[in-house]
Design an enzyme around this catalytic site. Structure first.
Site, PDB file in Angstrom:
ATOM      1  N   SER A 136       2.486  -3.664 -13.865  1.00 14.99           N
ATOM      2  CA  SER A 136       2.636  -4.843 -13.634  1.00 14.99           C
ATOM      3  C   SER A 136       1.761  -5.583 -14.851  1.00 14.99           C
ATOM      4  O   SER A 136       2.035  -5.266 -15.976  1.00 14.99           O
ATOM      5  CB  SER A 136       2.318  -5.688 -12.408  1.00 14.99           C
ATOM      6  N   HIS A 183       8.775 -10.013 -10.133  1.00 14.17           N
ATOM      7  CA  HIS A 183       9.432  -8.864 -10.594  1.00 14.17           C
ATOM      8  C   HIS A 183      10.984  -8.917  -9.927  1.00 14.17           C
ATOM      9  O   HIS A 183      11.509  -8.068  -9.565  1.00 14.17           O
ATOM     10  CB  HIS A 183       9.125  -7.516 -10.424  1.00 14.17           C
TER      11      HIS A 183
END
Length: 305
Positions: free
Chosen positions: A88, A191
């Protein structure tokens, strides 16, 4: 035997209060953090030492804090790797370590990313829940049934479901068989489609950043691919904000590349845990404090000989 070393940078949720305190004993780390604090207008030293859990849970704070910690520790380690990857927001640290971005630009990107994602998260009350164990196909089916997104597919029996708090509550009432649920301390459904408002803003920001091609093999969260182009990597970073993190695919690529050792940058532990379960035979080391630097250097030297 060929030895392949990967340096990995963790993502949001790995931070804990005071995790940077031991690193400030290294003058060069303290100097870097102070300088970077001025660059991005955020007191990284305070947030990494005396701030409480709620303060560093703030997305706009957590993201640059994590990237700064990884970059400072990587510089203190002073060693190169064969492969670099980040989970991430850890991809921004990875980009700098691989030479795609200057450290200051990676931190500016992290600051902008954190702000944009925090604003997107504020639109609707959303969150993320780790689903641990269970049959992989059934886990994904149940997540889909509840209208949630598998925002992180981490491998080693760990998937993170993300979406509205209402739908996460339904998942808690009807979880997959033989699975444990653990709500994550994050500010929103990262996300997923809920982050779409941040993508356009970050695309404009990233377009202004100079990007070099990576000096080492650099993995992408989108699909685990080794990305040879710095500009393509930045494009992927922008798109990744609203699409799932496939750390399982990154680990599959590590396996294909013959990775023999993995060193996780601070706040380390999460990715090492996944590697120990998924990458059998790979030596995994968590670089938590400066006391771990000697072991990390020894591991690199042993794998380079």
């Amino acid at each position: 035997m060929n030895y392949v070393i990967v340096i990995a940078s963790p993502g949001q949720g790995a931070q804990t209060p005071g995790f940077l305190q031991p690193w400030l004993d290294l003058p060069e780390v303290a100097d870097r953090l102070s300088r970077w604090s001025e660059v991005i207008g955020l007191d990284l030293v305070r947030y990494g030492t005396t701030a409480d859990a709620e303060e560093i849970r703030d997305t706009a704070v957590a993201q640059p804090l994590l990237v700064s910690a990884a970059l400072a520790a990587s510089a203190a380690l002073g060693a190169t790797a064969d492969v670099v990857a980040g989970h991430s927001v850890g991809e921004l640290a990875a980009a700098a370590i691989a030479g795609v971005l200057a450290p200051e630009d990676a931190l500016r990107f992290a600051r902008e990313r954190g702000r944009a994602m925090a604003e997107a998260a504020a639109v609707t009350e959303t969150g993320m829940t780790a689903v641990l164990g269970g049959d992989p196909d059934e886990v994904l089916a149940v997540i889909d049934k509840h209208g949630l997104t598998p925002a992180n597919i981490n491998g080693a029996g760990q998937v993170v479901a993300a979406g509205t708090m209402e739908r996460l509550a339904k998942l808690a009432e009807e979880p997959p068989a033989r699975a444990r649920l653990r709500p994550l301390s994050v500010a929103g459904a990262f996300h997923t489609e809920h982050m779409a408002p941040a993508v356009e803003r970050l695309a404009a920001f990233a377009a202004e950043l100079p990007a070099a091609d990576p000096r080492v093999r650099l993995l992408s969260n989108r699909d685990g691919t080794v990305v040879p182009s710095g500009r393509e990597y930045l494009d992927r970073l922008v798109a990744q904000v609203s699409s799932p993190v496939r750390w399982d695919a990154c680990m599959a690529t590590m396996r294909e590349l013959g990775v023999t050792a993995l060193i996780e940058l601070p706040p380390a532990g999460t990715l090492v845990g996944l590697a120990r379960r998924e990458l059998k035979g790979v030596t995994a080391l968590a670089l938590k404090t400066p006391d771990d630097l000697a072991a990390a250097r020894e591991l690199i030297e042993a794998n380079a000989s």
